[in-house]
Design a protein around this motif. Structure first.
Motif, short mmCIF file in Angstrom:
data_model
loop_
_atom_site.label_atom_id
_atom_site.label_comp_id
_atom_site.label_asym_id
_atom_site.label_seq_id
_atom_site.Cartn_x
_atom_site.Cartn_y
_atom_site.Cartn_z
N MET A 1 53.18 46.03 37.29
CA MET A 1 52.42 46.55 35.68
C MET A 1 52.47 47.65 35.09
O MET A 1 51.68 48.67 36.03
CB MET A 1 50.92 45.30 36.56
N VAL A 17 47.11 40.06 39.32
CA VAL A 17 47.05 41.14 40.12
C VAL A 17 46.01 42.43 40.27
O VAL A 17 45.80 43.09 41.22
CB VAL A 17 48.23 42.22 39.76
N TRP A 18 45.22 42.11 39.05
CA TRP A 18 43.57 43.21 39.12
C TRP A 18 43.06 42.69 40.10
O TRP A 18 42.44 42.96 40.75
CB TRP A 18 43.41 42.96 37.90
N ARG A 19 43.13 40.80 40.61
CA ARG A 19 42.13 41.29 41.46
C ARG A 19 42.23 41.52 43.33
O ARG A 19 43.45 41.03 43.26
CB ARG A 19 42.31 39.59 42.00
N ILE A 20 41.28 41.53 43.62
CA ILE A 20 40.99 42.74 45.55
C ILE A 20 41.18 40.49 45.93
O ILE A 20 39.87 40.66 46.25
CB ILE A 20 40.48 43.95 44.84
N THR A 21 42.35 41.10 46.72
CA THR A 21 42.62 39.27 46.65
C THR A 21 42.43 39.84 48.97
O THR A 21 41.55 38.52 49.29
CB THR A 21 43.52 38.37 46.91
N LEU A 29 39.14 37.35 49.89
CA LEU A 29 38.54 36.91 48.81
C LEU A 29 38.40 35.01 48.81
O LEU A 29 39.34 34.82 48.67
CB LEU A 29 38.67 37.52 47.30
N ALA A 54 32.50 40.19 32.54
CA ALA A 54 33.33 41.70 32.62
C ALA A 54 34.44 41.49 33.40
O ALA A 54 35.10 42.12 33.46
CB ALA A 54 32.70 42.78 31.90
N ALA A 55 33.74 41.04 34.30
CA ALA A 55 34.19 40.82 35.71
C ALA A 55 35.64 39.62 35.14
O ALA A 55 37.34 40.56 36.05
CB ALA A 55 33.59 40.37 37.16
N ALA A 58 37.66 41.38 32.74
CA ALA A 58 39.24 42.80 33.32
C ALA A 58 39.61 42.08 34.47
O ALA A 58 41.24 42.45 34.18
CB ALA A 58 37.93 43.47 34.63
N ALA A 59 39.63 40.99 35.21
CA ALA A 59 40.48 40.19 36.41
C ALA A 59 42.23 39.56 34.99
O ALA A 59 42.64 39.75 35.69
CB ALA A 59 40.20 38.95 36.64
N ARG A 63 40.34 44.55 29.08
CA ARG A 63 39.00 45.92 28.48
C ARG A 63 38.70 46.49 27.80
O ARG A 63 37.61 46.77 27.79
CB ARG A 63 40.52 47.23 29.00
N VAL A 64 39.10 45.63 25.95
CA VAL A 64 38.57 45.66 24.78
C VAL A 64 37.58 44.83 24.25
O VAL A 64 37.85 43.89 24.72
CB VAL A 64 40.28 46.30 24.01
N VAL A 77 33.84 48.48 30.01
CA VAL A 77 32.67 48.95 30.28
C VAL A 77 32.67 50.37 30.56
O VAL A 77 33.27 50.89 31.06
CB VAL A 77 33.13 48.25 32.03
N CYS A 100 28.74 42.69 31.54
CA CYS A 100 28.20 43.31 32.68
C CYS A 100 27.35 42.88 33.36
O CYS A 100 26.95 43.20 34.81
CB CYS A 100 28.69 44.41 32.71
#
Lengths: 125, 182, 388
Positions: A1, A17-21, A29, A54-55, A58-59, A63-64, A77, A100
């Motif tokens: 990405m 891909v943004w999630r920390i699994t 997770l 916001a989470a 972001a996931a 981001r805007v 954020v 947030c």
């Protein structure tokens, strides 16, 4: 990405891909989380129950959160804990909601606050 | 002492400065790494020399080989006569500042045990890249052992075989699982 | 209106410790916390804590948070979670709070608080207390630079919240600004989250944090560039590049030293300051201490502010660590309880034990903090409420 750019279209699942699994300290997770679905600028976004708006954004690669009132510049954020208000958005018609520290709910309507600078063609704000 | 602290501060964080052995000597506690190499006995190496109030290492040692004392801001000192290199302190140190080295492992290799809190945790017989204090590649190393019981509290301890001539410089092995590997 | 003996504003380590001590002494203690769970910044600390093993060192921050919250519940502390204080009358000791979420608050909270009364449409409530403890924690400082308003530029604490609480990567590749403990620790935690850190830049000639924290990130290959700073960030809707430069001995940019870094996130870790909003609203006298992070409520050695019956503890009383926050919280809770007639005013042994522990924790590398605290307390001119 490739870094940069919004990604609302392609990542509508909450496991992007943004999630920390998997995390070395926090573990896996929990997949037992009930999924929640809400609207962002008219698009469906999947979120984990109880997480801040916001989470979920972001996931999903978003981001805007808003555009600044006078210079129409993108903001997102900054402090992450409800102190700076940079993450404010319109939620269920209410403006200036700190995303947030506000939890997602099924059916919530979240909108980008303010208008984007389209190179001088905007009406006055 | 202030001048020494300043020196440690200035150099220990900077790129290209291998501070471990020099800093230890500077505060009058020469590194046990030298003793380990000489005697070929497994020994802990505690790279912690600032006056931080902290004592889990002292409490963890079953041989009472680590001394801090009542004023827990004292930097730890290792009694190399008592230390048997069991490695219990490795996962107990909150600063991950301790490793164990055994120059007696084989003719060619030293066995070095490091804390490793990243994913993926390497597996036995895998090959990893041993690195120095700046994360620069030193040599290839084979994984001998991985310890990750409940007592580690999520700090796996990985033992690797490092060529003896490289062991003095090695402080860990390369982290994997960055964004380019996803 | 809710009536309580002790209202504790902030449910982090200081607030929880204070509420526990007060409740153990028979006070009705109510913690008002704006988040939906207690624990403060501890909930996102995934590293093992320093300190004395006998007092919980070696535990990970979030485990400490759970323990404190659990003990608070066990001794009967009441919790008002999702309630944010927006006004305090420092003389009458009345607090106004509003509900943090965009919905009607639940009828019952964890502490079994009876049915709430709502005012108008903003879900507000009033709390009348006999004593207040301000445990409002800290705020992150920031340094401005060209492009710092772009999404992707955030406080280091925000990146930590995203990774460790939200379980979302703040970006793929980060520039960390600041090599104090926060910058070093958050860099390490970003690596653990699978995020790359291109570099840490530090304007000073030396690192501000512990060298063991620096060692972890250095051996992971993250360069720590001393006498460097960030010049600018650029990108369309978020950061995609940062420019850094070297500084000379006067802190001025060295010509020709600018270097671009391909990063999508810039974390600013340039220090913390006490969160004094509640204290200022209450009318507490403020004092300035550079070492302690800036403006803070003036307080005496028993942590009482210039407003009688209002105490302060933790980072709000001067930037420190979780360990000192817990000890100060205990002290404030004991003093507040004693002043309300719960527990003996002569019970000095517990208080002096805590004071000794605080002195120890502020020794060695933290000596400057100890001197700064002693100066604040010594010059406060606030008479103790008979604590002796």
């Amino acid at each position: 990405m490739r870094p940069g750019g919004q990604d609302a279209g392609s990542n509508s699942q909450h496991l992007s891909v943004w999630r920390i699994t998997e995390h070395p300290i926090l573990g896996r997770l929990a997949t037992g989380h009930r999924g929640v679905c809400f609207q962002f600028d008219g698009k469906a976004i999947h979120a984990l129950e109880g997480e801040p708006i916001a989470a979920a954004l972001a996931a999903a690669g978003i981001r805007v959160h808003r555009y600044s009132p006078s210079r129409l510049e993108p903001r997102g954020v900054f402090c992450g804990i409800g102190q700076c208000t940079d993450c404010a958005m319109i939620v269920n018609g209410v403006p200036n909601v700190r995303t947030c520290v506000t939890q997602v709910e099924e059916g919530m309507e979240v909108e980008t606050q303010g208008v984007r600078d389209l190179g001088g063609t905007n009406a006055a704000v | 002492m202030l001048k020494k602290k300043l020196w440690v501060h200035q150099r220990s964080g900077a790129e290209g400065m291998d501070n471990g052995l020099e800093a230890a000597a500077e505060i009058g506690k020469p590194s046990s790494l030298f003793v380990a190499r000489e005697t070929q006995r497994p020994l802990a190496v505690i790279e912690c020399w600032e006056e931080i109030p902290c004592n889990p290492c002292e409490v963890s040692c079953p041989q009472n080989a680590i001394h801090i004392g009542k004023d827990i801001t004292a930097a730890p000192s290792l009694d190399v006569g008592k230390c048997v290199g069991c490695g219990l302190c490795i996962a107990r140190c909150p600063g991950l500042a301790i490793f164990v080295v055994d120059f007696g492992y084989s003719d060619d290799n030293a066995a070095m045990s490091f804390p490793y809190e990243y994913l993926p945790v390497p597996r036995i017989d895998e090959s990893v890249v041993a690195v120095d204090a700046d994360g620069r590649e030193v040599c290839e190393a084979k994984v001998l052992r991985v310890s990750n019981s409940g007592a580690n509290d999520r700090t796996p301890v990985v033992t690797i075989a490092v060529a003896k001539q490289s062991a003095m410089a090695v402080r860990s092995f390369a982290r994997r699982g960055g964004s380019d590997e996803r | 209106m809710l009536r309580s003996d002790l209202a504790v504003i902030g449910g982090g380590p200081a607030g929880l410790a204070a509420a526990i001590e007060a409740a153990k002494r028979g006070c009705r203690a109510t913690v008002v916390e704006m988040n939906h769970r207690a624990g403060g910044q501890l909930v996102k600390q995934i590293h093992k804590f320093f300190g004395s093993r006998e007092r919980g060192a070696g535990k990970r921050g979030f485990a400490l948070a759970e323990e404190l919250a659990e003990e608070a519940r066990r001794v009967g502390v009441e919790f008002l979670l999702d309630w944010e204080v927006f006004n305090i009358d420092g003389e009458q000791l009345r607090i106004d709070a509003s509900h943090s979420q965009l919905k009607a608050p639940p009828e019952h909270s964890l502490g079994g608080i009876p049915q709430l009364s709502l005012t108008g449409s903003c879900h507000c409530r009033e709390i009348a207390a006999k004593s207040i403890i301000l445990a409002t924690g800290a705020e992150e400082n920031a340094i401005p630079f060209e492009g710092w308003t772009l999404p992707g530029v955030m406080g280091a604490g925000a990146a930590q919240t995203m990774a460790n609480v939200w379980r979302v990567r703040p970006g793929h590749r980060v520039l960390m600004v600041g090599a104090g403990n926060v910058g070093l620790i958050v860099t390490y935690q970003l690596l653990q989250a699978g995020v790359d850190v291109a570099a840490i830049v530090e304007a000073a000639p030396g690192i501000g944090g512990y060298s063991v924290h620096a060692a972890k990130v250095r051996r992971a290959g993250v360069p720590v560039l001393l006498r460097h700073t960030v010049v600018s960030a650029s990108g369309e809707d978020r950061v995609d590049e940062a420019i850094i430069c070297r500084l000379d001995e006067e802190g001025r940019e060295v010509e020709g030293s600018r270097k671009p870094l391909g990063v999508d996130t810039i974390c600013i870790a340039t220090g913390m300051r006490p969160n004094i909003r509640a204290a200022a609203l209450a009318g507490c006298r403020l004092t300035y201490s550079k070492v302690l992070g800036g403006w803070l409520p003036s307080h005496n050695k028993w942590l009482e502010t210039s407003c009688r019956g209002i105490y302060v503890a933790g980072d709000a009383a001067g930037i420190g660590e979780a360990s000192t926050a817990i000890e100060e919280g205990k002290l404030a809770g004991i003093c507040a309880a004693e002043a309300l007639g719960h527990g003996s005013l002569k019970e000095s042994s517990e208080r002096s034990e805590i004071t000794t522990q605080l002195r120890l924790l502020r020794g060695g590398i933290a000596e400057k903090v100890r001197h700064a605290k002693e100066e604040v307390m010594g010059t406060s001119e606030i008479r103790g409420g008979g604590h002796g």
